[in-house]
Design a protein around this motif. Structure first.
Motif, PDB file in Angstrom:
ATOM      1  N   GLU A 115      66.449  56.676  25.445  1.00  0.00           N
ATOM      2  CA  GLU A 115      67.746  56.025  25.665  1.00  0.00           C
ATOM      3  C   GLU A 115      67.572  54.738  26.464  1.00  0.00           C
ATOM      4  O   GLU A 115      68.259  53.735  26.215  1.00  0.00           O
ATOM      5  CB  GLU A 115      68.697  56.974  26.392  1.00  0.00           C
ATOM      6  CG  GLU A 115      69.219  58.136  25.551  1.00  0.00           C
ATOM      7  CD  GLU A 115      68.181  59.241  25.343  1.00  0.00           C
ATOM      8  OE1 GLU A 115      68.418  60.108  24.491  1.00  0.00           O
ATOM      9  OE2 GLU A 115      67.142  59.242  26.044  1.00  0.00           O
ATOM     10  N   LEU A 136      67.224  54.408  18.131  1.00  0.00           N
ATOM     11  CA  LEU A 136      67.190  55.592  18.994  1.00  0.00           C
ATOM     12  C   LEU A 136      67.029  56.845  18.157  1.00  0.00           C
ATOM     13  O   LEU A 136      66.218  57.728  18.478  1.00  0.00           O
ATOM     14  CB  LEU A 136      68.469  55.669  19.827  1.00  0.00           C
ATOM     15  CG  LEU A 136      68.634  56.920  20.704  1.00  0.00           C
ATOM     16  CD1 LEU A 136      67.484  57.056  21.703  1.00  0.00           C
ATOM     17  CD2 LEU A 136      69.979  56.891  21.427  1.00  0.00           C
ATOM     18  N   HIS A 137      67.782  56.936  17.060  1.00  0.00           N
ATOM     19  CA  HIS A 137      67.683  58.102  16.188  1.00  0.00           C
ATOM     20  C   HIS A 137      66.295  58.198  15.569  1.00  0.00           C
ATOM     21  O   HIS A 137      65.678  59.283  15.531  1.00  0.00           O
ATOM     22  CB  HIS A 137      68.744  58.020  15.087  1.00  0.00           C
ATOM     23  CG  HIS A 137      68.826  59.251  14.233  1.00  0.00           C
ATOM     24  ND1 HIS A 137      67.979  59.478  13.159  1.00  0.00           N
ATOM     25  CD2 HIS A 137      69.648  60.333  14.299  1.00  0.00           C
ATOM     26  CE1 HIS A 137      68.277  60.635  12.610  1.00  0.00           C
ATOM     27  NE2 HIS A 137      69.290  61.174  13.277  1.00  0.00           N
ATOM     28  N   TRP A 187      65.793  51.932  24.120  1.00  0.00           N
ATOM     29  CA  TRP A 187      66.649  51.319  23.101  1.00  0.00           C
ATOM     30  C   TRP A 187      68.022  50.948  23.641  1.00  0.00           C
ATOM     31  O   TRP A 187      68.844  50.389  22.901  1.00  0.00           O
ATOM     32  CB  TRP A 187      66.748  52.241  21.885  1.00  0.00           C
ATOM     33  CG  TRP A 187      65.397  52.524  21.331  1.00  0.00           C
ATOM     34  CD1 TRP A 187      64.734  53.708  21.326  1.00  0.00           C
ATOM     35  CD2 TRP A 187      64.493  51.573  20.761  1.00  0.00           C
ATOM     36  NE1 TRP A 187      63.485  53.571  20.781  1.00  0.00           N
ATOM     37  CE2 TRP A 187      63.310  52.267  20.430  1.00  0.00           C
ATOM     38  CE3 TRP A 187      64.566  50.208  20.500  1.00  0.00           C
ATOM     39  CZ2 TRP A 187      62.214  51.636  19.840  1.00  0.00           C
ATOM     40  CZ3 TRP A 187      63.481  49.576  19.918  1.00  0.00           C
ATOM     41  CH2 TRP A 187      62.324  50.290  19.597  1.00  0.00           C
ATOM     42  N   GLY A 188      68.267  51.213  24.906  1.00  0.00           N
ATOM     43  CA  GLY A 188      69.522  50.793  25.529  1.00  0.00           C
ATOM     44  C   GLY A 188      69.397  49.497  26.306  1.00  0.00           C
ATOM     45  O   GLY A 188      70.350  49.064  26.961  1.00  0.00           O
ATOM     46  N   ASN A 246      72.843  52.920  16.813  1.00  0.00           N
ATOM     47  CA  ASN A 246      71.929  53.951  17.351  1.00  0.00           C
ATOM     48  C   ASN A 246      70.729  54.210  16.449  1.00  0.00           C
ATOM     49  O   ASN A 246      69.996  55.189  16.667  1.00  0.00           O
ATOM     50  CB  ASN A 246      72.691  55.271  17.539  1.00  0.00           C
ATOM     51  CG  ASN A 246      73.456  55.299  18.848  1.00  0.00           C
ATOM     52  OD1 ASN A 246      73.051  54.675  19.828  1.00  0.00           O
ATOM     53  ND2 ASN A 246      74.579  55.999  18.847  1.00  0.00           N
ATOM     54  N   THR A 247      70.500  53.351  15.452  1.00  0.00           N
ATOM     55  CA  THR A 247      69.483  53.643  14.446  1.00  0.00           C
ATOM     56  C   THR A 247      68.096  53.796  15.050  1.00  0.00           C
ATOM     57  O   THR A 247      67.378  54.766  14.772  1.00  0.00           O
ATOM     58  CB  THR A 247      69.471  52.546  13.368  1.00  0.00           C
ATOM     59  OG1 THR A 247      70.785  52.424  12.816  1.00  0.00           O
ATOM     60  CG2 THR A 247      68.491  52.900  12.260  1.00  0.00           C
TER      61      THR A 247
END
Length: 719
Positions: free
Chosen positions: A28, A705-706, A31-32, A702-703
């Motif tokens: 998180e 992160l997923h 990628w955040g 969210n790609t």
């Protein structure tokens, strides 16, 4: 004998306690944007050599400003323009040659990797007036040298706007989607020759040279776009796969005064990868290269009568690389870089195309050419002379003498010089130091001032569990290959750890470099904190170790590279702290092809692989890239098929995760679909994921992160 042992227990206990107190990196956070790095965005030197401009952004409230700074004092001199009610938020800028006008880019919309549509404005620096270029989104606006006009492309046609009268003239009329393109490149030129704007003003603004692409006979590729509506639709574009027909390219000259466009006869040419005006407004340089890309010609075009002569030719048994290093000096003698002696070096040619001298020499590569200071007779460049994983900035005279290293810190140094070569701003990073920006004197490299750093990020990372990259070389198949390894912070040599290898491996690429983290590095740090060892080896075919090392993979892409990764994994598995039964490999794009091949052809070595957006057959990839290294499928069928993994799915033994974006315009999802079908028919168990409408980068919302959550889970369960 007791005291040293007690001391060891104390130190070991302290280290364990210290590590225990530190946080572990999370997906998180990666990628955040938690580890976002600060840069000096869109840095440009003013012509006076005393000042430079930077594009500054504020995230809240959202605004942008173009600010001017003084080199010597590092003080902000003025804000040239800032976004407001009159000036929309802008994300890029370009000056006219005389710096009287600025093109500001707003409402940018990506097309492919490099191409963009946008609403553009011309800002008058003196009057502060602003002129909208077009009410419709256009491509590649370029101001004339005096800032009086701006040329641009709309709907595959070339236009010129006269700023004072606000009148627009259409230069070409035959532009048509999927057929004729004027002034910008087609898909394959954009992707593989890395340029979009295919028109240029001459030095006095009297002529515009432009390329025209006729892609009528280029095969059409169509991708389903699923979107949010009831029915999906197809995105269609011309994509020449290996062996198929390319667009026919031609060169044209537009005379501004008469409004007449004429044709320039270059003879039979396959590709025109660069056009560039000389300082003399009557002469245009044009680079052409044959389909095999092993015979390059640099032409001089006389714009008064469109006559063409050849300035130089370069041939290679494999291929000749295209660069942006061609630089014309005041008298139109020119700088050229070439691998002709086995390493990439700088050469000086006269205006007539005759070689004056080779400026740099040695068993190392020039990685960037920065410019020539006529007053001091110095050429500035970047090279790997201090080791192929490092970069330094140097000066040298045009005679090849008086070479001086201007940067002294070991890592990656890159320079941006003032227009008069009094100063340069150095960008430095290493595997342990995030980006720092410092001001230096160009004559001797002396540091004058600190400008900007990432101390906030550096201090933040002090609270996290991080492990250093350990750089070394590993001898594989007779070559000393560059390698790095990341071990767990609490590494214990008496234990055995699973090994995850990462690589890209494409021709001329480099992953093992002494520079600051990218997103993958943070993920590797996270895995190291979970007890994995991560290693990266740059095998044969990668860059910066000479022409022969790079071009050994010619006609057999992935063959030697796969052999090197398998051999490296076997050798690393012999280390006492590596668990030889837990070896994985992953990669993206070319690296995905590699990881797939390694798992299949090295099924006695690798237990797991992840392939993201992989090529699985070079028959599916584009002409320019693929044929540069492989020639055509008709000429080299074995080179294409012997290393295409869907031709031997029965070799799969380990755990395999295959990922692709369905909207990948570059490496088409067809590659993964063929691999999936082959594995299904071979009745092999594997995992796969398709990300709807995502391109080659597989991002958005969210790609990422997923995706990396899925990859992390797969690693933990299977390695």
């Amino acid at each position: 004998m007791r005291k040293p042992f007690l001391l060891f227990l104390f130190v070991f206990g302290f280290l364990t306690f210290s590590i225990a107190q530190k946080k572990k990196i999370t997906l998180e956070e990666i990628w955040g944007g938690e580890f976002r790095t600060e840069y000096m965005d869109v840095l440009r030197s003013m012509k006076n050599g005393k000042q430079y401009t930077i594009l500054n952004f504020n995230r809240s409230p959202r605004s942008s400003s173009l600010d001017k700074y003084d080199y010597e004092t590092q003080e902000k001199v003025e804000t040239i323009v800032t976004s407001s009610n009159e000036v929309p938020f802008f994300s890029s800028y370009t000056f006219s040659e005389d710096e009287s006008k600025i093109v500001l880019a707003t409402e940018i919309e990506p097309i492919f990797r490099h191409s963009r549509l946008g609403i553009y404005y011309v800002y008058d620096v003196a009057t502060k007036n602003i002129t909208k270029v077009s009410d419709t989104k256009v491509q590649e606006p370029l101001l004339s040298p005096d800032g009086s006009s701006v040329a641009y492309v709309l709907d595959n046609n070339l236009f010129v706007l006269d700023i004072a009268s606000k009148t627009t003239k259409q230069i070409t009329v035959d532009g048509k989607k999927g057929s004729i393109i004027n002034g910008v490149t087609d898909w394959v030129y954009e992707e593989e020759f890395a340029f979009v704007r295919a028109f240029e003003w001459n030095s006095n603004g009297t002529k515009i040279a432009f390329l025209r692409f006729d892609e009528t006979n280029v095969p059409l590729y169509a991708m389903d776009v699923y979107g949010q509506n009831l029915y999906p639709f197809q995105q269609e574009f011309k994509y020449p796969k290996a062996g198929e027909e390319n667009a026919k390219v031609s060169l044209h000259m537009y005379d501004v005064a008469s409004g007449i466009t004429s044709n320039v006869d270059l003879g039979e040419v396959q590709y025109v990868p660069r056009i560039k005006w000389m300082n003399d407004p009557s002469y245009l340089s044009v680079q052409t290269i044959n389909r095999h890309q092993n015979h390059l010609k640099l032409h001089a075009v006389n714009a008064t009568d469109n006559s063409v002569s050849v300035l130089l030719e370069e041939k290679d048994d494999a291929y000749v690389d295209i660069t942006d290093n061609l630089t014309f000096l005041a008298d139109d003698s020119f700088i050229w870089t070439s691998e002709m002696d086995g390493y990439n070096h700088i050469y000086l040619y006269g205006r007539d195309g005759k070689l004056k001298n080779q400026i740099t020499k040695g068993e190392w590569e020039v990685t960037n050419y920065y410019g020539y200071d006529k007053k001091a007779n110095k050429i500035y460049y970047q090279s790997v002379e201090n080791g192929s994983i490092n970069r330094d900035v140097y000066s040298i005279s045009s005679t090849g003498k008086n070479k001086k290293r201007l940067t002294l810190r070991e890592g990656t140094n890159a320079a941006d010089f003032s227009a008069d070569y009094t100063y340069f701003i150095n960008t430095f990073s290493s595997a342990i130091m995030p980006y720092e920006f410092t001001l230096h004197k160009a004559s001797n490299g002396k540091k004058l001032k600190d400008i900007k750093n990432n101390s906030v990020l550096d201090n933040k990372l002090e609270g996290y569990e991080l492990s250093p990259k350990e750089f070394s070389t590993i001898n594989i198949n007779g070559n000393d290959l560059n390698m790095y390894m990341v071990k767990p912070a609490n590494f214990d040599e008496s234990k055995k750890y699973p090994l995850l290898m990462f690589q890209y491996s494409g021709p001329g690429s480099q992953q093992v470099a002494n520079r600051w983290f990218g997103s993958n590095d943070y993920w590797h740090q996270m895995l190291a904190s979970e007890g994995y060892i991560v290693a990266c080896v740059d095998g044969r075919g990668t860059g910066l170790k000479g022409r022969d090392f790079k071009k050994v993979t010619y006609m057999n892409l992935v063959k030697h590279e796969t052999e090197d990764q398998i051999a490296a994994a076997k050798k690393l598995s012999n280390l006492p702290y590596i668990d030889e039964n837990r070896t994985g490999i992953w990669g993206w794009s070319y690296g995905g092809h590699m990881s797939t091949n390694c798992l299949l052809k090295g099924n006695d070595t690798f237990e797991m692989a992840i392939a993201v957006a992989p090529v699985t057959s070079w028959r599916f990839y584009d002409t320019i890239y693929t044929e540069r290294f492989m020639r055509t499928p008709a000429e080299n069928p074995g080179g294409y098929d012997d290393n295409s993994p869907f031709n031997y799915p029965e070799l799969l033994k380990g755990k395999y995760l295959l990922v692709h974006g369905s909207g990948d315009d570059n490496v088409h999802v067809q590659n993964s679909m063929r691999m999936i079908e082959a594995l299904v028919q071979a009745n092999k168990d594997f995992e796969w994921a398709i990300y709807p409408d995502k391109n080659h980068g597989i991002y958005g919302g969210n790609t990422r992160l997923h995706l990396f959550s899925k990859m992390t889970k797969f690693v933990k369960e299977n390695l």
